[in-house]
Design a protein around this motif. Structure first.
Motif, PDB file in Angstrom:
ATOM      1  N   TRP A  26      44.156  20.029  28.104  1.00  0.00           N
ATOM      2  CA  TRP A  26      43.820  20.208  29.522  1.00  0.00           C
ATOM      3  C   TRP A  26      44.922  20.894  30.321  1.00  0.00           C
ATOM      4  CZ3 TRP A  26      47.440  17.782  32.447  1.00  0.00           C
ATOM      5  CH2 TRP A  26      48.050  16.625  31.947  1.00  0.00           C
ATOM      6  N   LEU A  27      46.088  21.091  29.708  1.00  0.00           N
ATOM      7  CA  LEU A  27      47.225  21.661  30.429  1.00  0.00           C
ATOM      8  C   LEU A  27      47.276  23.178  30.270  1.00  0.00           C
ATOM      9  CD1 LEU A  27      49.846  21.039  32.047  1.00  0.00           C
ATOM     10  CD2 LEU A  27      51.037  20.997  29.837  1.00  0.00           C
ATOM     11  N   LYS A  28      47.360  23.877  31.371  1.00  0.00           N
ATOM     12  CA  LYS A  28      47.532  25.331  31.353  1.00  0.00           C
ATOM     13  C   LYS A  28      49.019  25.633  31.518  1.00  0.00           C
ATOM     14  CE  LYS A  28      46.135  27.764  34.890  1.00  0.00           C
ATOM     15  NZ  LYS A  28      45.219  28.434  35.838  1.00  0.00           N
ATOM     16  N   VAL A  29      49.617  26.261  30.490  1.00  0.00           N
ATOM     17  CA  VAL A  29      51.059  26.493  30.478  1.00  0.00           C
ATOM     18  C   VAL A  29      51.344  27.933  30.915  1.00  0.00           C
ATOM     19  CG1 VAL A  29      53.151  26.495  29.086  1.00  0.00           C
ATOM     20  CG2 VAL A  29      51.329  24.826  28.614  1.00  0.00           C
ATOM     21  N   PRO A  30      52.107  28.130  31.971  1.00  0.00           N
ATOM     22  CA  PRO A  30      52.459  29.484  32.402  1.00  0.00           C
ATOM     23  C   PRO A  30      53.261  30.215  31.325  1.00  0.00           C
ATOM     24  CG  PRO A  30      52.925  27.878  34.126  1.00  0.00           C
ATOM     25  CD  PRO A  30      52.636  27.101  32.879  1.00  0.00           C
ATOM     26  N   LYS A  47      32.286  18.241  35.246  1.00  0.00           N
ATOM     27  CA  LYS A  47      31.450  18.649  34.126  1.00  0.00           C
ATOM     28  C   LYS A  47      31.857  17.796  32.942  1.00  0.00           C
ATOM     29  CE  LYS A  47      29.989  22.565  31.270  1.00  0.00           C
ATOM     30  NZ  LYS A  47      30.172  23.999  30.972  1.00  0.00           N
ATOM     31  N   PRO A  48      30.930  17.275  32.151  1.00  0.00           N
ATOM     32  CA  PRO A  48      31.320  16.485  30.969  1.00  0.00           C
ATOM     33  C   PRO A  48      32.227  17.305  30.059  1.00  0.00           C
ATOM     34  CG  PRO A  48      28.995  16.251  31.390  1.00  0.00           C
ATOM     35  CD  PRO A  48      29.481  17.338  32.307  1.00  0.00           C
ATOM     36  N   ARG A  49      33.315  16.669  29.645  1.00  0.00           N
ATOM     37  CA  ARG A  49      34.235  17.376  28.749  1.00  0.00           C
ATOM     38  C   ARG A  49      34.721  16.408  27.682  1.00  0.00           C
ATOM     39  NH1 ARG A  49      38.040  20.384  31.675  1.00  0.00           N
ATOM     40  NH2 ARG A  49      39.676  20.104  30.151  1.00  0.00           N
ATOM     41  N   ARG A  50      35.905  16.555  27.250  1.00  0.00           N
ATOM     42  CA  ARG A  50      36.437  15.801  26.113  1.00  0.00           C
ATOM     43  C   ARG A  50      36.232  14.302  26.285  1.00  0.00           C
ATOM     44  NH1 ARG A  50      39.458  19.545  28.242  1.00  0.00           N
ATOM     45  NH2 ARG A  50      40.053  21.373  27.032  1.00  0.00           N
ATOM     46  N   SER A  51      35.875  13.633  25.207  1.00  0.00           N
ATOM     47  CA  SER A  51      35.659  12.191  25.260  1.00  0.00           C
ATOM     48  C   SER A  51      36.965  11.441  25.435  1.00  0.00           C
ATOM     49  CB  SER A  51      34.964  11.701  23.980  1.00  0.00           C
ATOM     50  OG  SER A  51      35.758  12.004  22.845  1.00  0.00           O
ATOM     51  N   GLU A  52      38.070  12.065  25.041  1.00  0.00           N
ATOM     52  CA  GLU A  52      39.380  11.466  25.247  1.00  0.00           C
ATOM     53  C   GLU A  52      40.203  12.416  26.088  1.00  0.00           C
ATOM     54  OE1 GLU A  52      40.075   8.560  24.466  1.00  0.00           O
ATOM     55  OE2 GLU A  52      38.753   7.980  22.838  1.00  0.00           O
ATOM     56  N   ALA A  53      41.151  11.856  26.841  1.00  0.00           N
ATOM     57  CA  ALA A  53      41.884  12.673  27.799  1.00  0.00           C
ATOM     58  C   ALA A  53      42.972  13.506  27.154  1.00  0.00           C
ATOM     59  CB  ALA A  53      42.502  11.781  28.875  1.00  0.00           C
ATOM     60  N   GLY A  54      43.446  13.143  25.980  1.00  0.00           N
ATOM     61  CA  GLY A  54      44.548  13.868  25.373  1.00  0.00           C
ATOM     62  C   GLY A  54      44.171  14.459  24.036  1.00  0.00           C
ATOM     63  N   ALA A  95      43.675  23.499  32.771  1.00  0.00           N
ATOM     64  CA  ALA A  95      42.937  24.520  32.028  1.00  0.00           C
ATOM     65  C   ALA A  95      41.446  24.193  32.097  1.00  0.00           C
ATOM     66  CB  ALA A  95      43.414  24.567  30.579  1.00  0.00           C
ATOM     67  N   LEU A  96      40.733  24.879  32.968  1.00  0.00           N
ATOM     68  CA  LEU A  96      39.319  24.607  33.159  1.00  0.00           C
ATOM     69  C   LEU A  96      38.472  25.446  32.212  1.00  0.00           C
ATOM     70  CD1 LEU A  96      39.128  24.519  37.056  1.00  0.00           C
ATOM     71  CD2 LEU A  96      39.406  22.605  35.469  1.00  0.00           C
ATOM     72  N   GLY A  97      37.404  24.827  31.715  1.00  0.00           N
ATOM     73  CA  GLY A  97      36.462  25.541  30.886  1.00  0.00           C
ATOM     74  C   GLY A  97      35.444  26.284  31.734  1.00  0.00           C
ATOM     75  N   GLY A 157      32.571  27.162  33.882  1.00  0.00           N
ATOM     76  CA  GLY A 157      31.702  26.394  34.752  1.00  0.00           C
ATOM     77  C   GLY A 157      32.294  25.091  35.257  1.00  0.00           C
ATOM     78  N   GLU A 158      33.500  24.791  34.888  1.00  0.00           N
ATOM     79  CA  GLU A 158      34.122  23.538  35.321  1.00  0.00           C
ATOM     80  C   GLU A 158      34.846  23.721  36.647  1.00  0.00           C
ATOM     81  OE1 GLU A 158      34.995  21.223  31.133  1.00  0.00           O
ATOM     82  OE2 GLU A 158      36.561  22.513  31.963  1.00  0.00           O
ATOM     83  N   THR A 159      34.748  22.718  37.492  1.00  0.00           N
ATOM     84  CA  THR A 159      35.465  22.706  38.764  1.00  0.00           C
ATOM     85  C   THR A 159      36.178  21.371  38.928  1.00  0.00           C
ATOM     86  OG1 THR A 159      33.515  21.883  39.935  1.00  0.00           O
ATOM     87  CG2 THR A 159      33.827  24.272  39.865  1.00  0.00           C
ATOM     88  N   VAL A 160      37.111  21.338  39.857  1.00  0.00           N
ATOM     89  CA  VAL A 160      37.914  20.141  40.081  1.00  0.00           C
ATOM     90  C   VAL A 160      37.480  19.462  41.368  1.00  0.00           C
ATOM     91  CG1 VAL A 160      40.248  19.236  40.410  1.00  0.00           C
ATOM     92  CG2 VAL A 160      39.863  21.172  38.876  1.00  0.00           C
ATOM     93  N   GLN A 161      37.335  18.148  41.296  1.00  0.00           N
ATOM     94  CA  GLN A 161      36.963  17.364  42.465  1.00  0.00           C
ATOM     95  C   GLN A 161      38.005  16.283  42.708  1.00  0.00           C
ATOM     96  OE1 GLN A 161      33.452  15.003  41.940  1.00  0.00           O
ATOM     97  NE2 GLN A 161      33.280  14.471  44.100  1.00  0.00           N
TER      98      GLN A 161
END
Length: 466
Positions: A155-159, A276-283, A350-352, A354-358
């Motif tokens: 989930w992390l976007k690394v510059p 949006k439904p995503r990974r079943s685990e956070a890491g 790192a969004l897939g 169609g994914e947005t942040v709320q």
């Protein structure tokens, strides 16, 4: 773990994330009429709940928790990141932190911690735009070893050009979901008969001077405007940044004081969810991940972490507050501050497609800090609480022949557990256990000699790093 909970809080302001998470129970009539069988705990944060939980295991007495807020853990206890671990502590708090970590692990094993309160191992990473050194002010602890970017969570976007390092792995670090854990503690306490009085403040303490004992406490319900007397032999003050005010209200003539810093530190935070439904685990490894950012820009002073349910937590730097509201649920975070934290956090998610942040929550956590930089976990001596009463007894009672501070014949008393600063959540279970041991006359599981009321020349110490 002193530096692990830097920015991870532990313990007292307004909690805006899912405000129904700890709905107050029905307030039952006060039934106890025997002060010898009652303890009143002032403060319904992690320290107060943990004390009630431990005391209910050690004793059959009636226990009350009194809090001016409308529900439990509205402050830092319910707003913190929930990180715990057995590393990063090299001062007086180390034994207490180790005990607390073990108690958390035991609870997780006994109570299905993953399902009940989101317990999980957690890896702690650092991400830097300029490399690492041992004195990096943006990192709470030094990097133990370099890390390949591919080891970081998905989930992390690394510059481009940034480097990674490992601070600690889940062998030494874990996390819980604080609202869920506080709800668990509250339900456990309720099931054991602990009585909660919300929207209620303490007014005065009643005593029997001839016997040198407490007999009760007078409280006021803010809604009904009705005062009531609760018989008790013990009072525990665990009101976080409000402990000094509570103590001086109940014991205005005391020689003791709770030396809160003139300005109380606070930290702003947000909680985000991917729409949006995503990974079943956070890491990437089925565990939680925490990222500390070290950037050249001072504007990028945040750290972030994942929960097992896929939500994310981010917090900014500290602010110092000269004036604090009357109650923890009135502490709020300026919207422009949390907007900046949210904007910076989004840059690293790192969004897939169609994914947005709320944003699902935000707030400001007020951290109870003392001038000694160490908490107080101690019983107050009768002679220090009531020096005027002691003086009168010198002329009228043989009791006064005892050395000042000798409470060997005093049943019950006043106990203080506050000033945990960055470590309230991490040290909650252990603090509750050792204070309960003091109340029940047992030897504390941890040496508490460093956590007494400070002398006048000790009130400006600096035992913990900022």
């Amino acid at each position: 773990m002193s530096r692990l909970i830097k920015n991870l809080f532990a313990l007292i302001p307004a909690f805006t994330y899912r405000r129904s998470h700890l709905a107050p129970p029905v307030q039952e009539p006060l039934l106890a009429n025997n002060a010898a069988d009652s303890t009143v705990i002032l403060g319904a944060g992690i320290i107060g709940l943990s004390t009630a939980y431990s005391l209910s295991e050690m004793s059959k007495q009636t226990i009350y928790i009194v809090d001016p807020a409308s529900k439990a853990c509205v402050g830092a206890s319910g707003q913190c990141e929930g990180a715990i671990g057995d590393f990063g502590v090299e001062n007086e708090l180390s034994p207490l932190n180790q005990l607390s970590y073990e108690l958390y692990q035991q609870l997780a094993e006994q109570q299905s911690g993953k399902e009940t309160f989101g317990y999980s191992g957690m890896d702690v990473h650092a991400l830097s735009s300029h490399g690492f050194n041992s004195s990096d002010p943006h990192l709470p602890w030094p990097v133990q070893e370099p890390e390949d970017i591919s080891n970081l969570p998905a989930w992390l976007k690394v510059p481009r050009g940034w480097v990674a390092g490992l601070i600690a792995n889940q062998t030494h670090c874990a996390r819980l979901d604080p609202p869920k854990f506080c709800r668990f503690l509250q339900k456990e306490c309720e099931s054991r008969g602990v009585r909660f009085l919300f929207n209620t403040t303490a007014l005065s303490a009643a005593t029997d001077a001839s016997r040198r004992t407490l007999t009760g406490i007078k409280v006021l319900n803010k809604g009904s405007k009705k005062a009531m007397n609760i018989p008790c032999k013990n009072i525990v003050i665990s009101a976080g940044s409000w402990s000094e005010k509570v103590f001086s209200t109940l014991f205005p003539s005391s020689r003791l004081r709770i030396p809160s810093t003139e300005q109380q530190p606070a930290q702003d935070w947000i909680r985000l969810k991917i729409k949006k439904p995503r990974r079943s685990e956070a890491g990437t490894k089925g565990s939680c991940q925490q990222i500390w950012l070290s950037a050249d820009s001072e504007d990028l002073d945040i750290h972030m972490s994942s929960f097992l349910d896929g939500e994310f937590y981010a917090a900014g730097g500290f602010v110092d507050l000269s004036d604090i509201p009357d109650t923890p649920d009135k502490v709020t975070s300026p919207s422009h501050v949390t907007d900046i934290i949210e904007q910076n956090t989004r840059e690293f998610l790192a969004l897939g497609l169609g994914e947005t942040v709320q944003a699902v929550g935000s707030g400001r956590a007020l951290l109870p800090r003392l001038t000694t930089n160490l908490p107080i976990m101690a019983k107050a001596a009768w002679d220090d609480l009531f020096p005027s009463k002691t003086k009168l007894q010198e002329h009228s009672s043989p009791i006064a022949a005892r050395p000042v501070g000798d409470d060997s014949d005093v049943a019950g008393g006043v106990f203080v557990s506050t000033g945990h600063y960055l470590d309230g959540f991490a040290l909650g279970p252990a603090s509750g256990k050792v204070v309960s041991e003091l109340i029940t006359g047992q030897s504390p599981s941890v040496d508490l000699s460093n956590f007494g009321f400070p002398k006048a020349d000790e009130e400006s110490g600096d035992s913990r790093d900022n």
